[in-house]
Write a protein that holds these residues in place. Sequence first.
Motif, short mmCIF file in Angstrom:
data_model
loop_
_atom_site.label_atom_id
_atom_site.label_comp_id
_atom_site.label_asym_id
_atom_site.label_seq_id
_atom_site.Cartn_x
_atom_site.Cartn_y
_atom_site.Cartn_z
N GLU A 1 -9.35 9.98 -2.82
CA GLU A 1 -9.80 9.70 -1.21
C GLU A 1 -8.76 8.99 -0.50
N GLU A 2 -7.30 8.81 -1.11
CA GLU A 2 -6.41 7.83 -0.69
C GLU A 2 -6.56 6.74 0.03
N SER A 3 -7.32 5.95 -0.70
CA SER A 3 -7.60 4.58 -0.20
C SER A 3 -7.20 3.68 -1.27
N TRP A 4 -7.50 2.26 -0.61
CA TRP A 4 -7.33 1.02 -1.73
C TRP A 4 -8.72 0.59 -1.79
N ASP A 5 -9.32 0.75 -3.16
CA ASP A 5 -10.61 0.22 -3.40
C ASP A 5 -10.74 -1.01 -4.26
N CYS A 6 -11.71 -1.74 -3.91
CA CYS A 6 -11.88 -3.07 -4.52
C CYS A 6 -12.94 -3.00 -5.61
N PRO A 7 -12.42 -3.16 -6.76
CA PRO A 7 -13.24 -3.24 -7.71
C PRO A 7 -14.50 -4.23 -7.83
N CYS A 8 -14.51 -5.16 -7.21
CA CYS A 8 -15.63 -6.16 -7.23
C CYS A 8 -16.78 -5.72 -6.72
N HIS A 9 -16.84 -5.36 -5.30
CA HIS A 9 -17.96 -5.35 -4.45
C HIS A 9 -17.81 -4.06 -3.70
N GLY A 10 -16.82 -3.35 -3.99
CA GLY A 10 -16.76 -2.04 -3.45
C GLY A 10 -16.06 -1.89 -1.87
N SER A 11 -15.24 -2.82 -1.46
CA SER A 11 -14.69 -2.71 -0.01
C SER A 11 -13.53 -1.65 -0.40
N ARG A 12 -13.51 -1.12 0.86
CA ARG A 12 -12.33 0.28 0.65
C ARG A 12 -11.65 -0.06 2.09
N PHE A 13 -10.36 0.34 1.86
CA PHE A 13 -9.41 0.20 2.95
C PHE A 13 -8.38 1.54 2.98
N ASP A 14 -7.98 1.86 4.05
CA ASP A 14 -7.40 3.02 4.04
C ASP A 14 -5.61 2.87 3.72
N PRO A 15 -4.97 4.01 3.69
CA PRO A 15 -3.62 3.58 2.98
C PRO A 15 -2.80 2.62 3.67
N HIS A 16 -3.02 2.19 4.66
CA HIS A 16 -2.26 1.10 5.58
C HIS A 16 -3.32 0.11 5.74
N GLY A 17 -4.22 -0.29 4.91
CA GLY A 17 -5.02 -1.55 4.44
C GLY A 17 -6.17 -1.90 5.39
N HIS A 18 -6.47 -0.77 6.56
CA HIS A 18 -7.56 -1.06 7.38
C HIS A 18 -8.61 -0.78 6.79
N VAL A 19 -9.86 -1.67 7.17
CA VAL A 19 -11.35 -1.43 6.51
C VAL A 19 -11.62 -0.21 6.50
N ILE A 20 -11.94 0.43 5.64
CA ILE A 20 -12.92 1.59 5.69
C ILE A 20 -14.60 1.19 5.42
N CYS A 21 -14.68 0.43 4.54
CA CYS A 21 -16.08 -0.02 4.35
C CYS A 21 -16.09 -1.38 3.78
N GLY A 22 -16.90 -2.43 4.17
CA GLY A 22 -17.01 -3.68 3.73
C GLY A 22 -17.67 -3.78 2.38
N PRO A 23 -17.93 -4.82 1.83
CA PRO A 23 -18.06 -6.13 2.79
C PRO A 23 -16.85 -6.82 3.38
N ALA A 24 -15.71 -6.36 2.75
CA ALA A 24 -14.54 -7.01 3.60
C ALA A 24 -14.44 -6.98 4.96
N ASN A 25 -14.15 -8.04 5.89
CA ASN A 25 -14.27 -8.07 7.27
C ASN A 25 -12.92 -8.13 7.91
N ALA A 26 -12.02 -8.01 6.81
CA ALA A 26 -10.41 -8.05 7.50
C ALA A 26 -9.56 -7.03 6.78
N ARG A 27 -8.64 -6.74 7.36
CA ARG A 27 -7.69 -5.73 6.56
C ARG A 27 -6.83 -6.10 5.61
N LEU A 28 -6.38 -5.49 4.62
CA LEU A 28 -5.10 -5.89 3.60
C LEU A 28 -3.95 -6.46 4.62
N GLU A 29 -3.63 -7.72 4.11
CA GLU A 29 -2.54 -8.17 4.98
C GLU A 29 -1.23 -7.64 4.54
N PRO A 30 -0.51 -7.13 5.81
CA PRO A 30 0.85 -6.38 5.51
C PRO A 30 1.70 -7.47 5.37
#
Length: 532
Positions: A477-506
């Motif tokens: 899916e070309e995304s950064w996925d979190c193994p803890c609670h499933g937050s996902r981020f696009d290649p540039h770190g923007h939130v695709i789905c929560g529970p995270a409510n902020a992007r990966l910090e550049p």
Amino acid sequence: MPSDSGATTSPWMHERAEGFAPLENDVRADVCVVGAGITGLTTAYLLQRVGRAVVVLDAGAIGSGETGRTTAHLSNALDEGYCNLERLHGERATRLAAESHTAAIDQIEAIVNQEGIECDFERLDGYLFLARGDSAEKLEDELGAAVRAGVADVRLLPRVPGVQSLAVPCMHFPRQAQFHPLRYLEGLARALVRDGGRVFTGTRVAEVRGGKPCRAVTESGHTVHADSIVVATNVPVNGGLVIHTKLSAYRTYVIGVRIPRGSVPRALYWDTEEPYHYARLQRESDSHDLLIVGGEDHRTGQAHDTRQRFERLEAWARRRFGADGPVVWRWSGQVMEPVDGLAFIGRNPLDAPHVYIATGDAGQGMTHGTIAGMLVRDLICGKENPWAALYDPGRKVLRGSAVRRYARENLNVARQYARYVRRGEVSHVEQIAPGSGALMRHGPGKIAVYRDPAGSVHTYSAVCPHARCIVRWNETEESWDCPCHGSRFDPHGHVICGPANARLEPVYIEGITDAGGLPELPERPGPRTRPN
Ligand code: FES
């Protein structure tokens, strides 16, 4: 239709969804629904039918999240299994669960008929068949529990009718259904707007506040004031950590195999393997059907072998259905598994008055989303609903096997923090193929390195802003996925789905980050809730 939830697309997304304008001023409504998937649009539609003025907001297009990635089985053959549910919740609660899913299928059928929605809705049979190595007792036990739960006319058969390669015992569930999920959503949205409802897409909600009135504040600074807010994003971004300890995020994989029309009977299919496989048919043309087959689930962010999972699905489809046509679709989706097998639908367990949540699809997002629509409508209207306690997000996990599962899943989360001290996946950016990502060690920490298709290197903190786990690259899916609670981020770190409510910090790292890969993008937080 572009996908907001990953690089792959499903056959449903192939058709262009109707567009709606973004919200560009403050508005007032009786109810504001955040999320325009099946849960959000069903809730909005049903509330409007009882006279509520409704506004729906979504960061993407309608159905561009997980509803566009479902296989759209409409079923009361519950994924958790009736035996398990009975052990976890007792006989009476299991009857209510069966009743609610049956009612959800009926509700969808009623809406399809009432609104004349052309979404290929059809009633058909469902078959749960024995996987290799499983004993027939497994099906007998499941039949007994399903009968006690009041599921109508279930029975055992010596083989799956009409499928030569499935000469194995199975359990027959009559009056199941399937549909085209995005055409259904389009119909719901059309009916909503026709009767005065308002839908705004391209409108990301940055904050949800409970109270009188509630407020949903968008990223662009506009506010919806409402008596109630329903957060119908697939994953709750307003439940604090408590709800996420009761939910586990899984990736599930799906292929579409082209087969001659009629070579496999139109029905819903599941096997008893762990994790199980699921299948259905969808008409592709006058001469061909798609055999849609899914499974190979794993905890989000905890597997690298995504390509092999598609290959194993293909082998399964060929062996179990004799399907010898080409694989023409591959996609994946996210399933939220509640620790006790039932969705969380109802009042936000946090102190956020008049805010409602619906999550924990348990692999049955279409019926759980529809149950949510019916239940939340009743809660908002102050009407009693027999399913309210069953799906209450604040319910306690009390029974032995659910407590054990709770402990196991949270131990799994705890183990993920060990990634802080592991080595990086690569030590040089040249080891990362263009269009791909990997983790690199940088000083004491980890960075998420993305090489775009042109080869420029972009660098982000690998720490998930939700609860600080280390994300992992998902090559499918070309995304950064979190193994803890499933937050996902696009290649540039923007939130695709929560529970995270902020992007990966550049982050800028001398000698690694390319000039063309410098941080450039504005913050795109997801929704969060605060009590007043
Ligand atoms: Fe909870 Fe990432 S989703 S730590």
